[in-house]
Scaffold this motif. Structure first.
Motif, PDB file in Angstrom:
ATOM      1  N   TYR A 122     -29.428  -7.066 -67.267  1.00 21.45           N
ATOM      2  CA  TYR A 122     -29.930  -8.142 -68.125  1.00 21.45           C
ATOM      3  C   TYR A 122     -31.448  -8.247 -68.000  1.00 21.45           C
ATOM      4  CZ  TYR A 122     -25.154  -9.805 -68.868  1.00 21.45           C
ATOM      5  OH  TYR A 122     -23.841  -9.906 -69.235  1.00 21.45           O
ATOM      6  N   ILE A 123     -31.892  -8.282 -66.759  1.00 23.54           N
ATOM      7  CA  ILE A 123     -33.343  -8.400 -66.540  1.00 23.54           C
ATOM      8  C   ILE A 123     -34.047  -7.159 -67.094  1.00 23.54           C
ATOM      9  CG2 ILE A 123     -35.150  -8.537 -64.774  1.00 23.54           C
ATOM     10  CD1 ILE A 123     -33.071 -10.041 -63.016  1.00 23.54           C
ATOM     11  N   ALA A 124     -33.438  -6.012 -66.853  1.00 25.60           N
ATOM     12  CA  ALA A 124     -34.061  -4.766 -67.325  1.00 25.60           C
ATOM     13  C   ALA A 124     -34.215  -4.799 -68.853  1.00 25.60           C
ATOM     14  CB  ALA A 124     -33.228  -3.570 -66.884  1.00 25.60           C
ATOM     15  N   GLU A 125     -33.200  -5.298 -69.543  1.00 27.00           N
ATOM     16  CA  GLU A 125     -33.299  -5.336 -71.014  1.00 27.00           C
ATOM     17  C   GLU A 125     -34.297  -6.401 -71.482  1.00 27.00           C
ATOM     18  OE1 GLU A 125     -29.733  -5.114 -73.347  1.00 27.00           O
ATOM     19  OE2 GLU A 125     -28.859  -3.582 -72.048  1.00 27.00           O
ATOM     20  N   ASP A 126     -34.340  -7.531 -70.756  1.00 25.16           N
ATOM     21  CA  ASP A 126     -35.341  -8.557 -71.109  1.00 25.16           C
ATOM     22  C   ASP A 126     -36.756  -7.979 -70.954  1.00 25.16           C
ATOM     23  OD1 ASP A 126     -33.312 -10.354 -71.551  1.00 25.16           O
ATOM     24  OD2 ASP A 126     -33.511 -11.350 -69.599  1.00 25.16           O
ATOM     25  N   ALA A 127     -36.952  -7.243 -69.879  1.00 21.90           N
ATOM     26  CA  ALA A 127     -38.283  -6.677 -69.631  1.00 21.90           C
ATOM     27  C   ALA A 127     -38.598  -5.571 -70.638  1.00 21.90           C
ATOM     28  CB  ALA A 127     -38.362  -6.138 -68.201  1.00 21.90           C
ATOM     29  N   ALA A 128     -37.584  -4.773 -70.965  1.00 23.27           N
ATOM     30  CA  ALA A 128     -37.802  -3.683 -71.925  1.00 23.27           C
ATOM     31  C   ALA A 128     -38.319  -4.250 -73.247  1.00 23.27           C
ATOM     32  CB  ALA A 128     -36.507  -2.905 -72.134  1.00 23.27           C
ATOM     33  N   GLU A 129     -37.812  -5.424 -73.584  1.00 24.64           N
ATOM     34  CA  GLU A 129     -38.234  -6.060 -74.823  1.00 24.64           C
ATOM     35  C   GLU A 129     -39.709  -6.471 -74.787  1.00 24.64           C
ATOM     36  OE1 GLU A 129     -35.097  -8.692 -77.371  1.00 24.64           O
ATOM     37  OE2 GLU A 129     -36.101  -9.636 -75.702  1.00 24.64           O
TER      38      GLU A 129
ATOM     39  N   MET B   1     -27.438  -3.574 -74.560  1.00 22.69           N
ATOM     40  CA  MET B   1     -26.734  -4.549 -75.375  1.00 22.69           C
ATOM     41  C   MET B   1     -26.340  -5.763 -74.545  1.00 22.69           C
ATOM     42  SD  MET B   1     -24.451  -2.112 -77.806  1.00 22.69           S
ATOM     43  CE  MET B   1     -23.714  -3.443 -78.726  1.00 22.69           C
ATOM     44  N   LYS B   2     -27.342  -6.359 -73.939  1.00 23.14           N
ATOM     45  CA  LYS B   2     -27.135  -7.615 -73.219  1.00 23.14           C
ATOM     46  C   LYS B   2     -27.886  -8.691 -73.988  1.00 23.14           C
ATOM     47  CE  LYS B   2     -25.220  -5.469 -69.681  1.00 23.14           C
ATOM     48  NZ  LYS B   2     -23.747  -5.351 -69.703  1.00 23.14           N
ATOM     49  N   PRO B   3     -27.306  -9.881 -74.070  1.00 21.43           N
ATOM     50  CA  PRO B   3     -27.973 -10.934 -74.847  1.00 21.43           C
ATOM     51  C   PRO B   3     -29.271 -11.378 -74.187  1.00 21.43           C
ATOM     52  CG  PRO B   3     -26.087 -11.818 -73.656  1.00 21.43           C
ATOM     53  CD  PRO B   3     -26.054 -10.324 -73.473  1.00 21.43           C
ATOM     54  N   ALA B   4     -30.154 -11.927 -74.994  1.00 24.09           N
ATOM     55  CA  ALA B   4     -31.356 -12.558 -74.451  1.00 24.09           C
ATOM     56  C   ALA B   4     -30.914 -13.801 -73.663  1.00 24.09           C
ATOM     57  CB  ALA B   4     -32.284 -12.945 -75.593  1.00 24.09           C
ATOM     58  N   PRO B   5     -31.749 -14.258 -72.747  1.00 26.65           N
ATOM     59  CA  PRO B   5     -31.350 -15.409 -71.935  1.00 26.65           C
ATOM     60  C   PRO B   5     -31.021 -16.629 -72.804  1.00 26.65           C
ATOM     61  CG  PRO B   5     -33.334 -14.400 -71.046  1.00 26.65           C
ATOM     62  CD  PRO B   5     -33.067 -13.736 -72.370  1.00 26.65           C
ATOM     63  N   PRO B  30     -23.292 -23.573 -81.908  1.00 30.47           N
ATOM     64  CA  PRO B  30     -21.936 -23.795 -81.393  1.00 30.47           C
ATOM     65  C   PRO B  30     -21.208 -22.461 -81.223  1.00 30.47           C
ATOM     66  CG  PRO B  30     -22.309 -24.999 -83.456  1.00 30.47           C
ATOM     67  CD  PRO B  30     -23.426 -24.026 -83.304  1.00 30.47           C
ATOM     68  N   LEU B  31     -20.457 -22.346 -80.146  1.00 26.98           N
ATOM     69  CA  LEU B  31     -19.654 -21.142 -79.891  1.00 26.98           C
ATOM     70  C   LEU B  31     -18.193 -21.503 -80.117  1.00 26.98           C
ATOM     71  CD1 LEU B  31     -19.291 -18.223 -78.699  1.00 26.98           C
ATOM     72  CD2 LEU B  31     -19.075 -19.329 -76.470  1.00 26.98           C
ATOM     73  N   ALA B  32     -17.586 -20.878 -81.124  1.00 28.93           N
ATOM     74  CA  ALA B  32     -16.158 -21.112 -81.371  1.00 28.93           C
ATOM     75  C   ALA B  32     -15.390 -19.932 -80.794  1.00 28.93           C
ATOM     76  CB  ALA B  32     -15.929 -21.300 -82.864  1.00 28.93           C
ATOM     77  N   GLY B  33     -14.921 -19.005 -81.651  1.00 31.71           N
ATOM     78  CA  GLY B  33     -14.210 -17.834 -81.127  1.00 31.71           C
ATOM     79  C   GLY B  33     -15.156 -16.746 -80.631  1.00 31.71           C
ATOM     80  N   GLY B  34     -16.387 -16.796 -81.091  1.00 29.85           N
ATOM     81  CA  GLY B  34     -17.396 -15.841 -80.611  1.00 29.85           C
ATOM     82  C   GLY B  34     -17.253 -14.436 -81.156  1.00 29.85           C
ATOM     83  N   GLN B  35     -16.404 -14.229 -82.153  1.00 32.36           N
ATOM     84  CA  GLN B  35     -16.140 -12.860 -82.598  1.00 32.36           C
ATOM     85  C   GLN B  35     -17.265 -12.290 -83.466  1.00 32.36           C
ATOM     86  OE1 GLN B  35     -13.225 -11.174 -81.310  1.00 32.36           O
ATOM     87  NE2 GLN B  35     -13.751 -12.957 -80.066  1.00 32.36           N
ATOM     88  N   SER B  36     -18.084 -13.126 -84.015  1.00 24.02           N
ATOM     89  CA  SER B  36     -19.284 -12.655 -84.723  1.00 24.02           C
ATOM     90  C   SER B  36     -20.534 -12.971 -83.923  1.00 24.02           C
ATOM     91  CB  SER B  36     -19.396 -13.329 -86.095  1.00 24.02           C
ATOM     92  OG  SER B  36     -18.295 -12.982 -86.893  1.00 24.02           O
ATOM     93  N   LEU B  37     -20.568 -14.164 -83.351  1.00 22.22           N
ATOM     94  CA  LEU B  37     -21.781 -14.616 -82.666  1.00 22.22           C
ATOM     95  C   LEU B  37     -22.086 -13.768 -81.423  1.00 22.22           C
ATOM     96  CD1 LEU B  37     -24.094 -16.610 -82.283  1.00 22.22           C
ATOM     97  CD2 LEU B  37     -22.503 -18.163 -81.116  1.00 22.22           C
ATOM     98  N   VAL B  38     -21.067 -13.479 -80.627  1.00 22.51           N
ATOM     99  CA  VAL B  38     -21.339 -12.771 -79.366  1.00 22.51           C
ATOM    100  C   VAL B  38     -21.831 -11.333 -79.610  1.00 22.51           C
ATOM    101  CG1 VAL B  38     -20.341 -11.966 -77.196  1.00 22.51           C
ATOM    102  CG2 VAL B  38     -19.898 -14.305 -77.994  1.00 22.51           C
ATOM    103  N   PRO B  39     -21.183 -10.558 -80.514  1.00 30.29           N
ATOM    104  CA  PRO B  39     -21.777  -9.251 -80.821  1.00 30.29           C
ATOM    105  C   PRO B  39     -23.217  -9.374 -81.337  1.00 30.29           C
ATOM    106  CG  PRO B  39     -19.566  -9.388 -81.723  1.00 30.29           C
ATOM    107  CD  PRO B  39     -19.893 -10.750 -81.186  1.00 30.29           C
ATOM    108  N   PRO B  48     -29.773 -17.544 -79.784  1.00 32.20           N
ATOM    109  CA  PRO B  48     -29.812 -18.997 -79.597  1.00 32.20           C
ATOM    110  C   PRO B  48     -30.292 -19.328 -78.186  1.00 32.20           C
ATOM    111  CG  PRO B  48     -27.543 -18.202 -79.520  1.00 32.20           C
ATOM    112  CD  PRO B  48     -28.398 -17.027 -79.911  1.00 32.20           C
ATOM    113  N   GLY B  49     -31.094 -20.371 -78.077  1.00 32.04           N
ATOM    114  CA  GLY B  49     -31.553 -20.779 -76.749  1.00 32.04           C
ATOM    115  C   GLY B  49     -30.466 -21.510 -75.984  1.00 32.04           C
ATOM    116  N   VAL B  50     -29.555 -22.144 -76.748  1.00 29.10           N
ATOM    117  CA  VAL B  50     -28.509 -22.963 -76.129  1.00 29.10           C
ATOM    118  C   VAL B  50     -27.184 -22.667 -76.819  1.00 29.10           C
ATOM    119  CG1 VAL B  50     -27.695 -25.332 -75.780  1.00 29.10           C
ATOM    120  CG2 VAL B  50     -30.148 -24.811 -75.581  1.00 29.10           C
TER     121      VAL B  50
END
Lengths: 786, 295
Positions: A122-129, B1-5, B30-39, B48-50
């Motif tokens: 996660y951190i690695a991808e944040d930094a890559a960005e 493919m990891k989400p932003a914080p 809002p997170l419901a089933g997450g089948q579109s949002l999470v990908p 989303p920040g929250v």
């Protein structure tokens, strides 16, 4: 000797482990203090790198290191050329291999520009960005034909053009054949790009143990031993300081034989730099750019025939897209060139190809490895010729088959293993007859199809043949050991990616030693377990490693017989190996357990006879003189919805001949999987590149793999024409299912649509493309992007 | 493919959820089933920040009879539940027929009815179906609640009338009038894919068997659900003959849609499918309307 294991449909030894999650994959390797790597990859296909700013990324908490090409110092160098060009006269080959991180310029979208090492992915991808790369965009080289125009932008500016290679191979004189021909069929054919899309992406864990000065690398490679040797050389280590493990792998299909991937060069080096284990697991998006692809070719081909449909000669001139680099040499286009000839007696052949650099991901073999293209061209030419001459499509093939008494049959050109393309054995007509019978050819064309057509339904049949050059050298080896428990361990150097090696190889040993298949423990892909070998590619595992294991098991058998004959004081000929014992034939009371014999062969006290080796163990190697040629016939019936152009496959038949069959169940799986991939290539999968070379569909939402509902159950049958080139008489089967599906699909679609003048001369197809072809909107596909 | 914080909240009451949406406003999703949002988050296309996870909020998942003879469906009802609910099959057969076309069972097990509507993907089935059915949407926020019709709710490409502090909580589906037939069909590359074109059709006949009202709402051929008004106009008051259907289909393709090309389907091919789907769904809907003569 009675056969009890060879040829039996034994269930796979490895499946309980795989199905219950007890099989180690690279991503299952978790080590203390392990760091995680992410790459910054270019969004552009072709651009000069002006500046890379890594300052913000380096400051992010949790980031341990950031590297660009500059930071690699002396370690930065282009990767090795994996396969040098074959010894063909007047060959042109320009070697330009991939680099660990792009320096000065990026040559395809997804090329790695910088590497971030951090405490988590996660951190690695944040930094890559946060790494800013300033690019100067350059025009992309995308279209194969435009790439060779004099004013085309150049992928490698130090070359005069985008030409990577130029090869001509000839047999006889096509020009003479053409003069004598009654009919000449000349057409253009296009075969577009796809990707293997293995279930498991690539991944590497590298662990440099500073205290023991030893490097361990887990790698999703099909060739762990060459990786070990290469890494040792690159890193300045002894081969004995490096252990490469290719554990269970979720599908290889060829792209995992490619080496060295940039990540493979970098991860071990980084682990040594940082003295901590590092892990990189390719994600699915990266896989679309960073793993090699295949299939882009454009052919201009012609066939000269007599009035009665006999082939006098074939001429084929084609372009092959190698992508941005050519580390795998000419294997793919040579395969196209050589496989085109198929099952047919072609007296005159002229084949010329040009390999072209483009700003697209690198091309290396992927299941079929160029063979598809050749088969597509040949089979389509035969269909067009049959149409022109008013011949039945099965009949024109039958008339041109190499007769069984002409083997070994010399095609007089050089194959991918640098040996002359000589077919070892084959018997093609019975396979065709069997396929015609299974698809119920006569009834379909005479009764079924006319009846359905009268109802307005669009049903069509396809039937095509192919050969597959398999089981090439150089060699593989194996060590077979009877342990004190009576169980047998077998070690071989090749990697395994789901082929069922743990079972088929065990059967070969069981056959010799009379031990249950379940009591044979196989180790593949661990360089500390077996030192020598090449890898799993070119449908060679069963042929080359299989025969090495067979030889090793035979040697152990000889040791057992010799020892038991002394113990029991009977002649070796009077002994038999049954149920994990050796005994006097027909005297069960005389049995000695193999485990007991193994202990006696490795005593703690007393003396082993001079010159004797301890233990019941043997190591053996096998290298074939040249490849074994498998063959087959595929047939299918499909229906097209004439309004939507959706296609449904109603029946699919495979008649296959890969020599002696070790395990029909495993073979069935290979064929079924291959056909599924072939169907994907023919009708679902296509990579779309923008005019600048960026990939437009790098996800499974838009890159369509066939699913269970798109792939029919396959009716299959097998003929066995043994190979004389190896003691087991086996030929490879890994790619057979995938090879002929393109021309099969094309023929069946043409037959179903039944539109005069409509010719399918391109793969892949799609409902949209069929709609366009029928409308005649674009009869000619623009070179590379449909 | 990891989400932003992002920050993550898992409220256990609707009130808490609405508080969070009010507080974080545009930052919150809002997170419901997450089948579109999470990908989308994993591709970092959505950041989303929250995240306000609705999965622990009670009473948002239900299928109930409406007092008007229609249906009330809670926004967090899983698609699979809607697919299998006998009341849905009875009172909203068009929804029942549509559900198996939505992705795959694994996705429908998690994906929610309201989540798909609020996401407003122009290639999704439910926005078109609810537009055809003239569904009504109950939106709640700390400021109160409001009801919107489907035509007001769906605004544009991935855009609805939902304000950032609002939550879609319930959908009301009116009952079908007597002598109404329905059909949902789509053309997808593989079963479960987003369709290259799809169509939800409703036809109500009058007592003489003429078309009293026809509604055809397409998916995947525009920026949202596309209602084929001119095709419907062609049918209005007509005997639903094969010729009338054919003409309506031609008009739908020629006048009601303006599709774009993508890698799977050219605009021309989509236009062609629009015609094919109109013909096919109208035939089925008319037949069913005749069978439903008793109401």
């Amino acid at each position: 000797m009675t056969t009890r294991y060879f040829g039996k449909p034994i269930k796979r030894n490895e499946d309980p482990r795989l199905l219950t999650g007890q099989a180690l994959f690279v991503d299952d390797v978790h080590l203390p203090d392990m760091l995680h790597v992410a790459f910054v990859r270019s969004d552009l296909a072709h651009a000069r790198i002006r500046r890379i700013d890594t300052a913000a990324a380096r400051e992010r908490p949790g980031v341990v290191a950031v590297y660009t090409a500059e930071d690699l110092g002396d370690y930065w160098r282009p990767g090795p050329l994996l396969v040098p060009p074959p010894p063909v006269k007047d060959i042109v080959f320009h070697q330009r291999t991939q680099v660990p991180l792009a320096k000065d310029k990026v040559r395809h979208a997804g090329e790695a520009v910088a590497m971030v090492v951090a405490e988590s992915r996660y951190i690695a991808e944040d930094a890559a960005e946060e790494i800013f790369v300033e690019y100067e965009p350059l025009p992309g080289v995308v279209d194969l034909e435009e790439a060779l125009q004099p004013d085309a932008p150049r992928v490698h500016e130090d070359l005069e053009s985008n030409l990577a290679a130029h090869v001509i191979q000839e047999k006889g004189s096509y020009a003479t054949a053409r003069e004598q021909a009654d009919v000449v069929i000349s057409r253009r054919f296009v075969y577009d790009r796809g990707t293997a899309a293995a279930m498991e992406n690539r991944g590497i864990v590298a662990h440099w143990d500073f205290k023991s000065q030893h490097l361990t690398v887990w790698d999703t490679t099909q060739a762990p031993i060459p990786i070990r040797n290469g890494l040792a050389a690159m890193l300045g280590l002894s081969e004995h300081q490096v252990r490469v493990i290719a554990p269970f792998i979720g599908g290889g299909f060829g792209p995992k034989i490619m080496m060295f991937y940039p990540e493979e060069m970098l991860l071990p080096w980084v682990s040594m730099q940082l003295k901590r284990p590092v892990k990189w697991i390719e994600d699915r998006e990266e896989n679309f750019y960073a793993t090699t692809q295949e299939r882009g070719q454009i052919h201009q081909a012609e066939m000269a025939l007599t009035q009665d449909g006999r082939i006098l000669g074939v001429k084929d001139v084609f372009l092959h897209d190698t992508g941005a680099y050519d580390p795998y040499g000419l294997t793919v286009p040579i395969n196209s060139q050589c496989t085109l000839l198929g099952c047919y007696d072609v007296p005159n052949y002229y084949s010329e190809f040009r390999v072209v650099f483009t700003n697209k991901p690198i091309v290396t073999p992927y299941r079929g490895a160029g063979r598809q293209h050749g088969v597509f061209v040949m089979e389509r030419l035969l269909d067009l010729a049959a149409r022109e001459l008013g011949l039945d499509r099965a009949e024109i093939r039958r008339r041109n088959f190499i007769p069984p008494d002409k083997f070994p049959y010399n095609n007089q050109i050089i194959y991918q293993d640098f040996a002359p393309l000589v077919y070892d054995s084959g018997n093609y007509e019975p396979a065709l007859d069997k396929a015609l019978e299974l698809i119920d050819y006569q009834r379909f064309i005479q009764e079924e199809q006319p009846r359905l057509r009268a109802e307005g339904r669009k049903v069509g049949l396809g039937i095509v043949t192919y050969v597959e050059g398999t089981g090439i050298g150089p060699y593989e080896g194996a060590r077979v050991t009877v342990e004190a428990s009576g169980k047998v361990s077998v070690a071989t150097g090749i990697g395994t990616q789901g082929q069922g090696h743990f079972t088929s190889f065990a059967q070969l040993v069981a056959e010799q030693l009379g031990v249950d298949v379940g009591d044979i423990f196989l180790v593949t892909g661990d360089t500390d377990q077996f030192y020598w070998g090449a890898g799993t590619f070119a449908s060679r595992g069963a042929v080359v490693a299989g025969n090495a294991i067979h030889a090793g098991a035979q040697a152990v058998r000889r040791k057992i017989l010799k020892m038991a004959s002394e113990e029991l004081e009977v002649a070796e000929e009077d002994l038999e190996l049954v149920d994990g014992t050796v005994r006097v034939k027909g005297v069960p009371d005389s049995a000695i357990k193999l485990g007991e014999l193994a202990v006696k062969a490795n005593p703690l006290r007393g003396a082993v006879k001079p010159d004797a080796e301890p233990g019941l163990e043997a190591t053996a190697y096998f290298g074939p003189e040249r490849g074994a040629t498998a063959s087959g016939v595929h047939a299918m019936i499909l229906e097209i919805d004439p309004e939507t152009m959706l296609v449904e496959i109603q029946k699919y038949v495979v008649v296959h001949d890969c020599g002696k069959v070790i395990n029909p169940l495993i073979l069935e799986g290979q064929i079924q999987g291959g056909v599924a991939q072939g169907i994907g290539n023919a009708f679902y999968e296509q990579l779309f590149f923008s005019e600048n070379g960026t990939l437009l569909n790098a996800s499974f939402m838009d890159y369509l793999l066939p699913t269970a509902t798109d792939v029919p159950a396959i009716i299959s049958d097998h003929l066995e024409t043994p190979s004389p080139l190896n003691p087991l008489g086996v030929k490879g089967a890994g790619e057979a299912g995938a090879i002929p599906v393109g021309p099969l699909f094309a023929q069946a679609v043409e037959d179903a649509l039944d539109i005069p003048g409509l010719e399918i001369r391109e793969i892949p197809l799609s409902p949209n493309r069929l709609f366009e072809l029928i409308r005649g909107e674009r009869t000619e596909r623009e070179a590379d992007h449909g | 493919m990891k989400p932003a914080p992002f920050q993550y909240f898992a409220p256990t009451t609707l009130d808490q959820a609405l508080d969070l949406l009010e507080r974080y406003n545009y930052d919150a999703k809002p997170l419901a089933g997450g089948q579109s949002l999470v990908p989308a988050m994993n591709f970092r296309l959505a950041r989303p920040g929250v995240l306000v996870d609705l999965n622990r909020v009670p009473d948002l998942a239900f299928v109930r009879p409406g007092s008007d003879g229609g249906l009330r469906i809670g926004a967090m009802t899983r698609q699979r539940q809607v697919e299998r609910d006998p009341l849905v099959a009875e009172r909203a057969p068009l929804i029942h027929e549509t559900m198996p076309h939505i992705a795959h069972p694994q996705i429908r097990n998690r994906g929610t009815f309201g989540g798909s509507l609020a996401h407003a993907d122009p290639a999704a089935e439910l926005p078109a179906v609810l537009t055809a059915l003239q569904g009504r949407f109950r939106l709640e926020s700390k400021r109160g609640q409001r009801w919107l019709g489907a035509d007001e709710f769906f605004v544009d490409f991935f855009t609805t009338a939902l304000e950032p502090d609002e939550l879609l909580v319930e959908i009301a589906v009116p009952p079908l009038p007597a002598r109404t037939g329905w059909s949902f069909q789509e053309v997808a590359r593989r079963h479960g894919d987003f369709a290259m074109a799809g169509l939800a059709t409703l036809v109500t006949l009058d007592e003489q068997g003429r078309v009293q009202e026809a509604r055809l709402v397409y998916l995947s051929v525009g920026d949202g659900p596309v209602t084929a008004r001119q095709a419907a106009q062609v049918l209005q008051g007509q005997e639903p003959t094969e010729e009338a259907i054919q003409e309506a289909a031609e008009v739908a393709a020629r006048q009601d849609v303006d599709p774009v090309s993508d890698i799977h389907a050219s605009a021309d091919y989509r236009r062609h499918l629009v015609k094919v789907l109109a013909r096919r769904t109208l035939r089925v809907a008319v037949q069913r309307a005749k069978e439903n003569g008793q109401g």
